[in-house]
Design an enzyme around this catalytic site. Structure first.
Site, PDB file in Angstrom:
ATOM      1  N   HIS A  85      -8.437  -4.887  -0.345  1.00 50.19           N
ATOM      2  CA  HIS A  85      -7.119  -4.341  -0.033  1.00 50.19           C
ATOM      3  C   HIS A  85      -6.318  -5.224   0.922  1.00 50.19           C
ATOM      4  O   HIS A  85      -5.163  -4.937   1.214  1.00 50.19           O
ATOM      5  CB  HIS A  85      -7.284  -2.936   0.573  1.00 50.19           C
ATOM      6  CG  HIS A  85      -6.049  -2.102   0.507  1.00 50.19           C
ATOM      7  ND1 HIS A  85      -5.425  -1.770  -0.674  1.00 50.19           N
ATOM      8  CD2 HIS A  85      -5.298  -1.525   1.490  1.00 50.19           C
ATOM      9  CE1 HIS A  85      -4.359  -1.016  -0.430  1.00 50.19           C
ATOM     10  NE2 HIS A  85      -4.258  -0.864   0.880  1.00 50.19           N
TER      11      HIS A  85
ATOM     12  N   ASP B 177     -10.411  -4.121  -4.892  1.00 47.70           N
ATOM     13  CA  ASP B 177      -9.737  -3.218  -3.950  1.00 47.70           C
ATOM     14  C   ASP B 177     -10.297  -1.800  -4.116  1.00 47.70           C
ATOM     15  O   ASP B 177     -10.118  -1.181  -5.170  1.00 47.70           O
ATOM     16  CB  ASP B 177      -8.229  -3.224  -4.213  1.00 47.70           C
ATOM     17  CG  ASP B 177      -7.439  -2.531  -3.122  1.00 47.70           C
ATOM     18  OD1 ASP B 177      -7.993  -1.647  -2.448  1.00 47.70           O
ATOM     19  OD2 ASP B 177      -6.254  -2.873  -2.951  1.00 47.70           O
TER      20      ASP B 177
ATOM     21  N   SER C   1       0.836  -1.194   0.000  1.00 45.91           N
ATOM     22  CA  SER C   1       0.000   0.000   0.000  1.00 45.91           C
ATOM     23  C   SER C   1       0.880   1.257   0.000  1.00 45.91           C
ATOM     24  O   SER C   1       1.644   1.467  -0.938  1.00 45.91           O
ATOM     25  CB  SER C   1      -0.965  -0.062   1.193  1.00 45.91           C
ATOM     26  OG  SER C   1      -1.987   0.883   1.091  1.00 45.91           O
TER      27      SER C   1
END
Length: 201
Positions: A182, A151, A101
Site C-alpha cells: 500500500h 496491497d 487511498s
C-alpha cells in the site's frame, strides 16, 4: 460539512490541482508535491473531516473495505460543493485531482457522480468495493491508477475491476503497478509526472 484546506495561488489561467490525503494524513500530505509537479497551478488540499480513532478521513467506514454508503453519498456531495467553490475562487477552466487511498476513493466517488467536474484524475491505491452504475459522462476523461500488486488494503482484482469499469465508460485509463503493497513508490510519482506532462504542455 465545511473543509479546512491549504491553498496556493497559481498563475492566472493555470489549472487547479486538488489533492486528497489518505487515512491519517492531512492537507499537507500532497500539497507540496502538487506544487512541484505543476509549479504554476493553483493548488487546494482539503482536510478530511471524519475522525476514525483520531485518524482523519473523508467518509466513514465500519471496517477495512466496508464503507458507510449513506455517509459516502453525503460527503461526496459536500466535496462536489467544495470543488465547485474552489473552481469559482480560482476562475479556472481545467481541474486535476490526485488522491491516495481514502483520498483516492472520495475523488473517484466525485468522478462517478460528477464526471464533468475533474478533467484529469489520479487515483493512488483506490478501493471501490461496489459495482458502479454506468456513467457515460466519463468518456474522454483521463485517469491514472497506480497500485501495489501485493496491497492488502486495495486488492489487485478490485483495482483491475475499477480500471476495466472506467475503460468501459470510455475513459482514457493508464494502470501502473509496483510489486509492493500500500506504500507509494517512486515509480508511481514518475507515472504521475508523465501523466501531467500533457497538462503542463
Amino acid at each position: 460539512m465545511a473543509y479546512i484546506a491549504k491553498r496556493t495561488e497559481g498563475r492566472e489561467g493555470a489549472p487547479l490541482f486538488l489533492t486528497f490525503h489518505g487515512t491519517g494524513g492531512t492537507e499537507d500530505q500532497f500539497h507540496e508535491l502538487a506544487e512541484q509537479l505543476l509549479p504554476d497551478a493553483h493548488v487546494a488540499s482539503p482536510r478530511g473531516n471524519v475522525s476514525e480513532m483520531g485518524a482523519l478521513r473523508f467518509f466513514r467506514r465500519s471496517g477495512e473495505g466496508v464503507y458507510d454508503m449513506d455517509d459516502l453519498v453525503a460527503r461526496t456531495d459536500a466535496m462536489i460543493d467544495f470543488i465547485e467553490e474552489e473552481r469559482g475562487r480560482s476562475a479556472v477552466n481545467r481541474i486535476i485531482g490526485l488522491g491516495y487511498s481514502n483520498g483516492a476513493n472520495i475523488l473517484a466517488a466525485v468522478a462517478l457522480k460528477r464526471p464533468d467536474l475533474v478533467d484529469d484524475v489520479v487515483l493512488l491505491h483506490p478501493l471501490i468495493p461496489w459495482a458502479p452504475d454506468p456513467q457515460p459522462g466519463l468518456a474522454g476523461r483521463r485517469v491514472l491508477i497506480t497500485a501495489g500488486k501485493r496491497d492488502p488494503i486495495c486488492p489487485a482484482p478490485q483495482t483491475r475491476a475499477l480500471a476495466a469499469y472506467l475503460t468501459a465508460q470510455g475513459a482514457q485509463v493508464d494502470l501502473v503497478w509496483h510489486p509492493g503493497g500500500h506504500e507509494i513508490r517512486q515509480e508511481e510519482i514518475q507515472a504521475v509526472q508523465r501523466f501531467l506532462e500533457l497538462v503542463a504542455a
